[in-house]
Design a protein around this motif. Structure first.
Motif, PDB file in Angstrom:
ATOM      1  N   MET A 273       0.807  -1.192   0.000  1.00 40.49           N
ATOM      2  CA  MET A 273       0.000   0.000   0.000  1.00 40.49           C
ATOM      3  C   MET A 273       0.862   1.273   0.000  1.00 40.49           C
ATOM      4  N   VAL A 274       1.876   1.339   0.877  1.00 43.91           N
ATOM      5  CA  VAL A 274       2.725   2.531   0.978  1.00 43.91           C
ATOM      6  C   VAL A 274       3.451   2.776  -0.347  1.00 43.91           C
ATOM      7  N   ASP A 275       4.021   1.731  -0.923  1.00 43.10           N
ATOM      8  CA  ASP A 275       4.752   1.884  -2.180  1.00 43.10           C
ATOM      9  C   ASP A 275       3.806   2.311  -3.306  1.00 43.10           C
ATOM     10  N   GLU A 276       2.606   1.729  -3.345  1.00 43.54           N
ATOM     11  CA  GLU A 276       1.630   2.111  -4.367  1.00 43.54           C
ATOM     12  C   GLU A 276       1.221   3.572  -4.211  1.00 43.54           C
ATOM     13  N   LEU A 277       1.002   4.013  -2.971  1.00 47.99           N
ATOM     14  CA  LEU A 277       0.673   5.416  -2.744  1.00 47.99           C
ATOM     15  C   LEU A 277       1.804   6.313  -3.229  1.00 47.99           C
ATOM     16  N   TRP A 278       3.043   5.969  -2.857  1.00 44.86           N
ATOM     17  CA  TRP A 278       4.197   6.779  -3.244  1.00 44.86           C
ATOM     18  C   TRP A 278       4.302   6.874  -4.765  1.00 44.86           C
ATOM     19  N   GLN A 279       4.157   5.741  -5.429  1.00 46.23           N
ATOM     20  CA  GLN A 279       4.257   5.742  -6.900  1.00 46.23           C
ATOM     21  C   GLN A 279       3.151   6.573  -7.546  1.00 46.23           C
ATOM     22  N   ALA A 280       2.011   6.691  -6.858  1.00 48.55           N
ATOM     23  CA  ALA A 280       0.904   7.505  -7.364  1.00 48.55           C
ATOM     24  C   ALA A 280       1.034   8.974  -6.960  1.00 48.55           C
ATOM     25  N   GLY A 281       2.117   9.315  -6.233  1.00 46.59           N
ATOM     26  CA  GLY A 281       2.321  10.692  -5.794  1.00 46.59           C
ATOM     27  C   GLY A 281       1.470  11.059  -4.600  1.00 46.59           C
ATOM     28  N   GLU A 282       1.212  10.070  -3.722  1.00 42.75           N
ATOM     29  CA  GLU A 282       0.364  10.302  -2.562  1.00 42.75           C
ATOM     30  C   GLU A 282       1.045   9.802  -1.288  1.00 42.75           C
ATOM     31  N   ILE A 283       0.584  10.344  -0.165  1.00 41.89           N
ATOM     32  CA  ILE A 283       1.089   9.941   1.152  1.00 41.89           C
ATOM     33  C   ILE A 283      -0.092   9.797   2.113  1.00 41.89           C
ATOM     34  N   PRO A 284       0.068   8.972   3.157  1.00 44.48           N
ATOM     35  CA  PRO A 284      -0.960   8.906   4.197  1.00 44.48           C
ATOM     36  C   PRO A 284      -1.006  10.228   4.974  1.00 44.48           C
ATOM     37  N   LEU A 285      -2.178  10.565   5.485  1.00 47.31           N
ATOM     38  CA  LEU A 285      -2.350  11.804   6.263  1.00 47.31           C
ATOM     39  C   LEU A 285      -2.309  11.521   7.762  1.00 47.31           C
ATOM     40  N   HIS A 286      -1.265  10.885   8.201  1.00 43.99           N
ATOM     41  CA  HIS A 286      -1.066  10.570   9.615  1.00 43.99           C
ATOM     42  C   HIS A 286       0.424  10.642   9.893  1.00 43.99           C
ATOM     43  N   ASP A 287       0.814  11.359  10.958  1.00 47.80           N
ATOM     44  CA  ASP A 287       2.234  11.441  11.300  1.00 47.80           C
ATOM     45  C   ASP A 287       2.823  10.043  11.397  1.00 47.80           C
ATOM     46  N   GLY A 288       3.863   9.805  10.631  1.00 51.13           N
ATOM     47  CA  GLY A 288       4.478   8.489  10.696  1.00 51.13           C
ATOM     48  C   GLY A 288       5.665   8.366   9.770  1.00 51.13           C
ATOM     49  N   LEU A 289       6.470   7.356  10.054  1.00 45.23           N
ATOM     50  CA  LEU A 289       7.578   6.941   9.200  1.00 45.23           C
ATOM     51  C   LEU A 289       7.118   5.655   8.532  1.00 45.23           C
ATOM     52  N   TYR A 290       6.884   5.718   7.234  1.00 39.00           N
ATOM     53  CA  TYR A 290       6.298   4.617   6.476  1.00 39.00           C
ATOM     54  C   TYR A 290       7.360   3.950   5.609  1.00 39.00           C
ATOM     55  N   ARG A 291       7.278   2.624   5.536  1.00 39.64           N
ATOM     56  CA  ARG A 291       8.182   1.843   4.681  1.00 39.64           C
ATOM     57  C   ARG A 291       7.358   1.106   3.623  1.00 39.64           C
ATOM     58  N   PRO A 292       8.000   0.766   2.509  1.00 37.71           N
ATOM     59  CA  PRO A 292       7.269   0.100   1.431  1.00 37.71           C
ATOM     60  C   PRO A 292       6.758  -1.298   1.789  1.00 37.71           C
ATOM     61  N   ASP A 293       7.204  -1.854   2.918  1.00 35.30           N
ATOM     62  CA  ASP A 293       6.660  -3.156   3.353  1.00 35.30           C
ATOM     63  C   ASP A 293       5.393  -2.972   4.198  1.00 35.30           C
ATOM     64  N   ASP A 294       4.826  -1.759   4.183  1.00 30.63           N
ATOM     65  CA  ASP A 294       3.590  -1.403   4.877  1.00 30.63           C
ATOM     66  C   ASP A 294       3.707  -1.430   6.395  1.00 30.63           C
ATOM     67  N   THR A 295       4.916  -1.168   6.898  1.00 33.26           N
ATOM     68  CA  THR A 295       5.099  -0.970   8.326  1.00 33.26           C
ATOM     69  C   THR A 295       5.226   0.529   8.581  1.00 33.26           C
ATOM     70  N   GLY A 296       4.876   0.926   9.794  1.00 37.60           N
ATOM     71  CA  GLY A 296       4.956   2.335  10.141  1.00 37.60           C
ATOM     72  C   GLY A 296       5.344   2.522  11.590  1.00 37.60           C
ATOM     73  N   LEU A 297       6.039   3.628  11.851  1.00 33.33           N
ATOM     74  CA  LEU A 297       6.398   4.028  13.209  1.00 33.33           C
ATOM     75  C   LEU A 297       5.831   5.419  13.447  1.00 33.33           C
ATOM     76  N   ASP A 298       5.232   5.611  14.630  1.00 32.28           N
ATOM     77  CA  ASP A 298       4.725   6.939  14.972  1.00 32.28           C
ATOM     78  C   ASP A 298       5.853   7.960  14.934  1.00 32.28           C
ATOM     79  N   LEU A 299       5.528   9.157  14.472  1.00 31.63           N
ATOM     80  CA  LEU A 299       6.450  10.288  14.537  1.00 31.63           C
ATOM     81  C   LEU A 299       5.835  11.345  15.436  1.00 31.63           C
ATOM     82  N   HIS A 300       6.674  11.941  16.247  1.00 31.84           N
ATOM     83  CA  HIS A 300       6.267  13.052  17.103  1.00 31.84           C
ATOM     84  C   HIS A 300       7.096  14.251  16.660  1.00 31.84           C
ATOM     85  N   VAL A 301       6.446  15.152  15.940  1.00 30.88           N
ATOM     86  CA  VAL A 301       7.131  16.312  15.368  1.00 30.88           C
ATOM     87  C   VAL A 301       6.341  17.556  15.742  1.00 30.88           C
ATOM     88  N   ASP A 302       6.992  18.451  16.457  1.00 30.33           N
ATOM     89  CA  ASP A 302       6.372  19.737  16.776  1.00 30.33           C
ATOM     90  C   ASP A 302       6.916  20.752  15.786  1.00 30.33           C
TER      91      ASP A 302
END
Length: 144
Positions: free
Chosen positions: A1-30
């Motif tokens: 899903m992440v790789d397909e979104l990236w190839q389509a020029g899109e990103i998820p709308l949730h703070d996170g570090l996303y990998r093409p294997d569809d894993t994610g880590l929360d990001l805390h960015v102020d």
């Protein structure tokens, strides 16, 4: 899903570090705004716990990316890409392999778009459109 979104020029709308294997880590960015007393200072960036990427996309949706830069890494191993999305508040950073395939994309809802990068060795010093700086060690195991 992440790789397909990236190839389509899109990103998820949730703070996170996303990998093409569809894993994610929360990001805390102020991200302090242009008129905030901290404008121009370093952006805090903390990587948190894993989260369900599919659920985040379902709950928060996706958005198109607006790329502001794509820059080769100093060691020739790949590229950094950065920009934004949304209503001007969203920033993204992506690390790409030499063939420009996605290694990871970091989505930050309150960082504002990233407009440039410079390198200090294998650390990327990224600047958003407010002049705030974010320094990432690209050799960090979480970002490698």
């Amino acid at each position: 899903m992440v790789d397909e979104l990236w190839q389509a020029g899109e990103i998820p709308l949730h703070d996170g570090l996303y990998r093409p294997d569809d894993t994610g880590l929360d990001l805390h960015v102020d991200g302090p705004g242009a008129f905030h007393p901290d404008a121009g200072l370093p952006i805090p960036f903390r990587i948190g716990e894993p989260f369900d990427v599919a659920r985040a996309v379902e709950e928060h949706g996706i958005d198109e990316v607006d790329t502001c830069f794509e820059s080769p890494l100093p060691d020739g191993s790949g590229w950094m890409s950065g920009g934004g999305g949304g209503m001007g508040n969203i920033g993204y950073l992506a690390r790409l392999d030499a063939d420009r395939s996605l290694q990871w994309v970091a989505v930050m809802f309150h960082s504002n778009p990233f407009v440039r990068v410079r390198y200090e060795g294998m650390s990327a010093v990224l600047t958003n459109d407010w002049g705030n700086r974010l320094t990432l060690d690209l050799l960090s195991p979480l970002l490698g």
